[in-house]
Design a protein around this motif. Structure first.
Motif, PDB file in Angstrom:
ATOM      1  N   SER A 252       0.830  -1.214   0.000  1.00 63.01           N
ATOM      2  CA  SER A 252       0.000   0.000   0.000  1.00 63.01           C
ATOM      3  C   SER A 252       0.858   1.255   0.000  1.00 63.01           C
ATOM      4  CB  SER A 252      -0.901   0.041   1.241  1.00 63.01           C
ATOM      5  OG  SER A 252      -1.894  -0.933   1.144  1.00 63.01           O
TER       6      SER A 252
ATOM      7  N   ALA B  96       0.931   4.003  -2.995  1.00 61.18           N
ATOM      8  CA  ALA B  96       0.562   5.390  -2.716  1.00 61.18           C
ATOM      9  C   ALA B  96       1.705   6.343  -3.067  1.00 61.18           C
ATOM     10  CB  ALA B  96       0.165   5.545  -1.246  1.00 61.18           C
TER      11      ALA B  96
ATOM     12  N   CYS C 154      -7.009   0.674  -6.610  1.00 68.23           N
ATOM     13  CA  CYS C 154      -6.215   0.602  -5.371  1.00 68.23           C
ATOM     14  C   CYS C 154      -6.247   1.933  -4.626  1.00 68.23           C
ATOM     15  CB  CYS C 154      -4.758   0.240  -5.681  1.00 68.23           C
ATOM     16  SG  CYS C 154      -4.525  -1.444  -6.260  1.00 68.23           S
ATOM     17  N   LEU C 155      -5.959   3.030  -5.336  1.00 71.86           N
ATOM     18  CA  LEU C 155      -5.867   4.339  -4.668  1.00 71.86           C
ATOM     19  C   LEU C 155      -7.200   4.758  -4.072  1.00 71.86           C
ATOM     20  CD1 LEU C 155      -3.548   6.512  -6.951  1.00 71.86           C
ATOM     21  CD2 LEU C 155      -3.036   5.566  -4.694  1.00 71.86           C
TER      22      LEU C 155
ATOM     23  N   ARG D 256      -7.551   5.819  -0.200  1.00 69.07           N
ATOM     24  CA  ARG D 256      -7.957   7.189   0.146  1.00 69.07           C
ATOM     25  C   ARG D 256      -9.253   7.228   0.928  1.00 69.07           C
ATOM     26  NH1 ARG D 256      -4.569  10.975   0.412  1.00 69.07           N
ATOM     27  NH2 ARG D 256      -6.198  12.521   0.143  1.00 69.07           N
TER      28      ARG D 256
ATOM     29  N   LEU E 151     -10.518  11.764  -5.316  1.00 70.11           N
ATOM     30  CA  LEU E 151      -9.382  11.917  -6.226  1.00 70.11           C
ATOM     31  C   LEU E 151      -9.744  12.891  -7.339  1.00 70.11           C
ATOM     32  CD1 LEU E 151      -8.657   8.104  -6.481  1.00 70.11           C
ATOM     33  CD2 LEU E 151      -7.079   9.751  -5.493  1.00 70.11           C
TER      34      LEU E 151
ATOM     35  N   SER F 264      -0.080  13.283  -6.054  1.00 75.69           N
ATOM     36  CA  SER F 264       0.656  12.070  -6.379  1.00 75.69           C
ATOM     37  C   SER F 264       0.713  11.977  -7.898  1.00 75.69           C
ATOM     38  CB  SER F 264      -0.038  10.848  -5.775  1.00 75.69           C
ATOM     39  OG  SER F 264       0.720   9.695  -6.017  1.00 75.69           O
TER      40      SER F 264
ATOM     41  N   SER G 274       4.873   3.443 -11.470  1.00 77.27           N
ATOM     42  CA  SER G 274       4.075   3.054 -10.316  1.00 77.27           C
ATOM     43  C   SER G 274       3.852   1.539 -10.283  1.00 77.27           C
ATOM     44  CB  SER G 274       2.728   3.776 -10.367  1.00 77.27           C
ATOM     45  OG  SER G 274       1.885   3.234  -9.384  1.00 77.27           O
TER      46      SER G 274
END
Ligand SMILES: *Cc1c(COP(=O)(O)O)cnc(C)c1O
Length: 433
Positions: free
Chosen positions: A19, A23, A118-119, A123, A154, A212, A218
């Motif tokens: 994680s 991130a 995932c993000l 978040r 986001l 980010s 990534s």
């Protein structure tokens, strides 16, 4: 299973959980996150199922013990919900692995959608929205914009060089709206990239506007790309009892790394061969020269116009010994003349391909001419309709546009102009936060 930890290729950052690595994007020492060791898998333990099922099986050891582990199956089902078929290439004996059936018709949808899934979960408990900054020369920005569109918590800010992406690409970047903002920068792609890097490194700005990135280094984009190679190789072996070889059109080496990791984990992939355009630093290196990054030159396969592949550090981590690397990985260079020739020739036989896929087809044809046979999957990384300006004149007919792309093209598009200065971006980010 114990938790797998992630370390930096430069070895000067603390080990991170999955994680944390997802991130963060880049490790704090400027390196790229890699798993502390590569998990081994028994192919017999993986399901004979959909892409999402295989992805959940292949990625389980990478997620073990992490906060996202319980959500892995849901993340795969949400992100990998379109087909990735292996289609025989008429009259050749090879197959196209079609990676372009996602919302923006290029393989970057797979990584971008997985990263967003995932993000979004990471978040969930945050109060201030996270701004994802992307500089794009075309495909990446559209895939990221589509993947993060209307995702709560986001927002996406896409910077692209005004007038230097195709009209269809520009439209794709500006057509989302809501939490997606397109900025057309009066400058080059390098200017856009510099502005993004400066903003991300600006601690005062970060404190006001948490930011980010979503670029190709990534982990959240790299890991899911393993799924289609695993899915194709497992399916091939079950149906034919033989190993599959893969040809990967390459720019930043992300897609290639995913194939190599799949092989390293013990899944039935035999040869992995890279197809580059005229930007051939990796080809020269694998053929025995020193590794010499250089400025990129523009080609018809523009998503592969990379002179200094960002995943090179991961490749060296995976195979530190040059001799072994050169033995285990082949590469070919394909110039624009050959790209045009393959597109025109295949069009006569009824198959339309994009310029990136054309590199893979040409490289494979030349391997075969050298007597290297076997069963091959040639990665088809974008739909030809995204490159209609190149493909249509060579094919002598229009390229049908897939429904998802048509839907995007019908939406109105809008982008704000911006000068190529970091202060302009910082001001804009503060004003709109
Ligand atoms: C990004 C891209 C590539 C190159 O992929 P890498 O992972 O950077 O090697 C190839 N083809 C298309 C269509 C792309 O968008």
């Amino acid at each position: 299973m114990t938790a797998l930890r992630y370390i930096s290729t430069r070895g000067r950052a603390p080990a991170a959980t999955l994680s944390q690595a997802i991130a963060a994007g880049l490790a704090p020492d400027g390196g790229l996150y890699v798993p502390e060791q590569i998990p081994a898998l028994d192919p017999g333990d993986l399901p004979d199922g959909s892409l999402a099922d295989v992805a959940a099986g292949v990625l389980a050891p990478y997620f073990a013990g992490d906060a996202l582990a319980a959500d892995l199956a849901a993340i795969c089902a949400e992100a990998l919900d379109f087909p990735v078929p292996l289609v025989p290439l008429a009259g050749t004996g090879a197959n196209l692995l079609e990676l372009f059936h996602g919302p923006t018709a290029a393989f970057k949808d797979i990584g971008a959608r997985f990263l967003a899934a995932c993000l979004r979960r990471l978040r969930d408990h945050a109060t201030q929205p996270l701004t994802i900054l992307v500089a794009t020369s075309g495909d990446t920005g559209a895939a990221v914009a589509a993947a993060f569109h209307r995702v709560p918590g986001l927002r996406v800010v896409v910077l692209y060089p005004d007038g230097r992406v195709s009209p269809r690409q520009a439209h794709q970047l500006g057509c989302f709206g809501d939490n997606v903002h397109a900025l057309r920068v009066d400058g080059s792609f390098d200017d856009c990239q510099r502005m993004v890097k400066t903003a991300l490194a600006d601690t005062a700005l970060q404190a006001q506007v948490p930011m980010s990135s979503a670029n190709s280094i990534s982990l959240g984009r790299l890991l899911p790309q393993m799924s289609y190679y695993a899915h194709a190789a497992l399916g091939w072996q079950r149906r034919h009892g033989r190993m599959l070889n893969v040809m990967v059109p390459t720019g930043n080496l992300g897609n290639a790394l995913a194939a190599l990791l799949v092989r390293e984990m013990g899944l039935p992939l035999d040869r992995v061969h890279l197809a580059c355009n005229a930007n051939d630093v990796i080809v020269r290196f694998l053929h025995g020269d020193d590794y010499r990054p250089r400025c990129s030159v523009p080609t018809l396969a523009n998503a592969m116009d990379v002179g200094s592949p960002s995943n090179m550090e991961r490749l060296r981590w995976l195979m530190p010994d040059d001799a072994e690397l050169r033995h285990r990985l082949g590469a070919s260079r394909v110039d624009d003349v050959r790209i045009r020739d393959v597109i025109a020739r295949l069009a006569q036989g009824g198959t339309l391909i994009c310029p990136h896929t054309a590199c893979a087809v040409d490289a494979w044809e030349r391997l075969r001419a050298r007597g290297i046979d076997g069963d091959w999957a040639l990665a088809a990384t974008a739909h030809p309709a995204k490159f209609e300006g190149i493909v249509e004149p060579l094919a002598g007919r229009p390229v049908p546009v897939p429904a998802s792309l048509q839907a995007l093209l019908r939406r109105p598009a809008q982008a704000e102009p911006m000068s190529a200065e970091s202060s302009a971006l910082a001001g804009w980010l503060r004003k709109t936060a």
